[in-house]
Design an enzyme around this catalytic site. Structure first.
Site, short mmCIF file in Angstrom:
data_model
loop_
_atom_site.label_atom_id
_atom_site.label_comp_id
_atom_site.label_asym_id
_atom_site.label_seq_id
_atom_site.Cartn_x
_atom_site.Cartn_y
_atom_site.Cartn_z
N ALA A 194 0.83 -1.21 0.00
CA ALA A 194 0.00 0.00 0.00
C ALA A 194 0.86 1.25 0.00
O ALA A 194 0.51 2.26 -0.60
CB ALA A 194 -0.90 0.00 1.22
N CYS A 195 2.01 1.19 0.66
CA CYS A 195 2.86 2.37 0.83
C CYS A 195 3.42 2.87 -0.49
O CYS A 195 3.89 4.00 -0.58
CB CYS A 195 4.01 2.05 1.77
SG CYS A 195 3.46 1.38 3.33
N SER A 196 3.41 2.04 -1.53
CA SER A 196 4.01 2.48 -2.78
C SER A 196 2.96 3.06 -3.72
O SER A 196 3.28 3.51 -4.81
CB SER A 196 4.73 1.31 -3.47
OG SER A 196 3.79 0.42 -3.99
#
Lengths: 123, 403
Positions: free
Chosen positions: B321-323
């Site tokens: 999700a962080c990317s």
């Protein structure tokens, strides 16, 4: 990626990463479900933060803000450290991508929790 | 250094670029009129030759090939076009939760317009269950859309069986073959899908060109309004240089290429088993697109791995999700049952003709170093999970888009 050179520099060579033996205060924020988790340890002498260490699971922004927060906190008085905001950490890193401002920039919160923990141990 | 993100996009082969150049410099006409001037006729000839090449790759009639701007458009046209053309006989569509966004969002849009969408379950490998599919079919089912292979975890669906089921019930079957086109044989004489989407930029062709294969007698309506191009199914001037480039990419595809990438994938698996700890391969172990390797790595986050490896000269991708800009994690990894804290550590490595075992040797060494370094200061390594029981509202506190 949209990260500043300073963020990348702190990600490449993060400072003060890891555990601390016998800390005076510990603060944990986030959880791995959300993708970011930080555990900060502080050492306090004469009302000043003399050392800080941090363990971080998370993205580039999470690691860079962890590094920057501990660097900024070391040398601060407890009262100064309480005032250290996420915004100041982000500014010191020449900014963060907007979507990372809220989710990964948690180290200042962890620091405040560690201070609470430190203060609770003093009574 | 190596590029290992060919499932995302691949470098354009120099021979493709050379084949395209005359269509910018000399044959810059359009293909609208059969009795146009010589510039138009040259362009038309190039386009129709390209169409024949694409058709041949699927053992299909050239009239079944409609050029589009890419898979997103092909998928939109397949789903929305079939929905409009068949609304008299029903409004029920069956798909899976691991389709690409252009399929899922097309379905979502139809749902808002009175259609009903059924999502099939997928197992831990991402495979659908044919029995569940049979049970989900209703009298008013007009379309089944199931991808050929998944782009994130590589799993290949039993599309031949799905096509047989669909044919028996006279339901249109669409498959997104983005990650299998040219890599897994597709023969439209035996494989009875009505609609197949694919594009050129993953097979060393240019971006901006894709195809929707439409079997004869498929009930479909155009979604764009305009002129007579592409048998009125896709109006607008065709991207002729790109179509010519796509055809060239198909022509130069070597018979041993798929074996090459399969060998590289197996080599990577072997090397990782020897040297990396705490990882799990995702997707089906055998039945998968030959060039896609995927795994989740314990206790480290994918974007950190990606950026760290990028500094070392290796390009990979992650479903963490962080990317993503929206911070939503991979819907595919969620659908196969991986908890968020696990899918944050996802890594995809995808190969092409240009990759070598030597590159993999270097990559494995750097990956192990990266993971070790990130694990050194990961609080999860020492088993500290969920230390914070409070609500973390800020994680979903996304800024409004200024525009």
């Amino acid at each position: 990626m949209g990260y500043s050179d300073k963020v990348i520099e702190h990600f490449r060579n993060p400072k003060n990463m890891g555990k601390m033996e016998n800390p005076d205060g510990v603060g944990t924020v986030g959880n791995p479900v959300c993708g970011d988790m930080m555990k900060i340890y502080i050492k306090v002498e004469d009302g000043k933060i003399v050392d800080a260490k941090i363990e971080t699971f998370g993205c580039v922004a999470a690691i860079a803000t962890s590094s920057m927060t501990t660097e900024m906190a070391i040398g601060m008085t407890i009262e100064e450290a309480k005032e250290l905001s996420r915004q100041e950490v982000a500014e010191a890193l020449d900014g963060l991508p907007p979507q990372k401002m809220h989710c990964s920039n948690l180290a200042a919160d962890a620091l405040h929790k560690a201070i609470e923990d430190y203060e609770s141990r003093q009574t | 250094m190596a590029y290992f993100d060919h499932a995302n996009s691949s470098p354009v082969d120099e021979r493709v670029i050379q084949a395209m150049l005359p269509y910018f410099r000399e044959f810059y006409g359009t293909a609208g009129l059969e009795l146009g001037h010589s510039k138009d006729i040259a362009a038309l000839t190039g386009l129709e030759e390209a169409r024949k090449t694409v058709a041949k790759s699927l053992n299909a009639d050239p009239r079944a090939i409609v050029f589009t701007s890419g898979v997103t458009e092909s998928n939109n046209m397949a789903i929305r076009g079939v929905a409009v053309a068949n609304k008299g006989s029903g409004r029920h569509i069956i798909t899976t939760p691991i389709e690409t966004q252009s399929v899922l969002q097309s379905c979502k849009r139809l749902e808002g317009a009175g259609y009903e969408i059924s999502m099939l379950d997928v197992d831990e490998y991402g495979l659908i269950d044919l029995n569940q599919l049979k049970k989900t079919i209703r009298d008013d089912t007009i379309l089944i859309s199931v991808q050929h292979a998944n782009g994130e975890i590589g799993t290949i669906q039993p599309v031949e069986e799905i096509a047989e089921i669909a044919v028996k019930k006279d339901i249109m079957f669409h498959t997104d073959a983005t990650h299998t086109y040219m890599r897994v044989p597709i023969d439209t004489e035996s494989f009875k899908a009505n609609l197949i989407s694919f594009d050129a930029h993953r097979i060393h062709g240019p971006k901006g060109i894709g195809v929707l294969y439409i079997r004869r007698k498929t009930r479909i309506h155009r979604v764009l309004e305009g002129g007579d191009e592409e048998r009125r199914l896709r109006p607008g001037i065709e991207n002729i240089p790109a179509a010519v480039g796509m055809a060239k990419a198909i022509e130069i595809w070597e018979p041993n290429e798929n074996e090459h990438v399969l060998n590289l994938r197996k080599y990577l698996e072997k090397k990782l088993k020897e040297s990396l700890t705490g990882f799990t391969i995702t997707g089906h172990p055998e039945n998968r697109a030959p060039h896609i390797f995927s795994m989740v790595v314990d206790h480290v986050e994918g974007e950190s791995m990606l950026v760290h490896l990028d500094m070392l000269g290796y390009s990979i991708s992650t479903g963490s999700a962080c990317s993503s800009k929206t911070l939503r994690g991979s819907h595919v990894l969620r659908a196969i049952g991986l908890p968020p804290e696990v899918s944050h550590g996802s890594v995809r490595v995808s190969f092409s003709r240009y990759n070598t075992e030597t590159e993999i040797d270097g990559f494995v060494e750097e990956l192990c170093g990266t993971v070790e370094r990130l694990r050194e200061f990961s609080p999860l390594t020492s088993g500290v999970y969920f230390a914070n029981e409070e609500e973390d509202n800020h994680h979903h506190d996304l800024p409004e888009d200024d525009w």
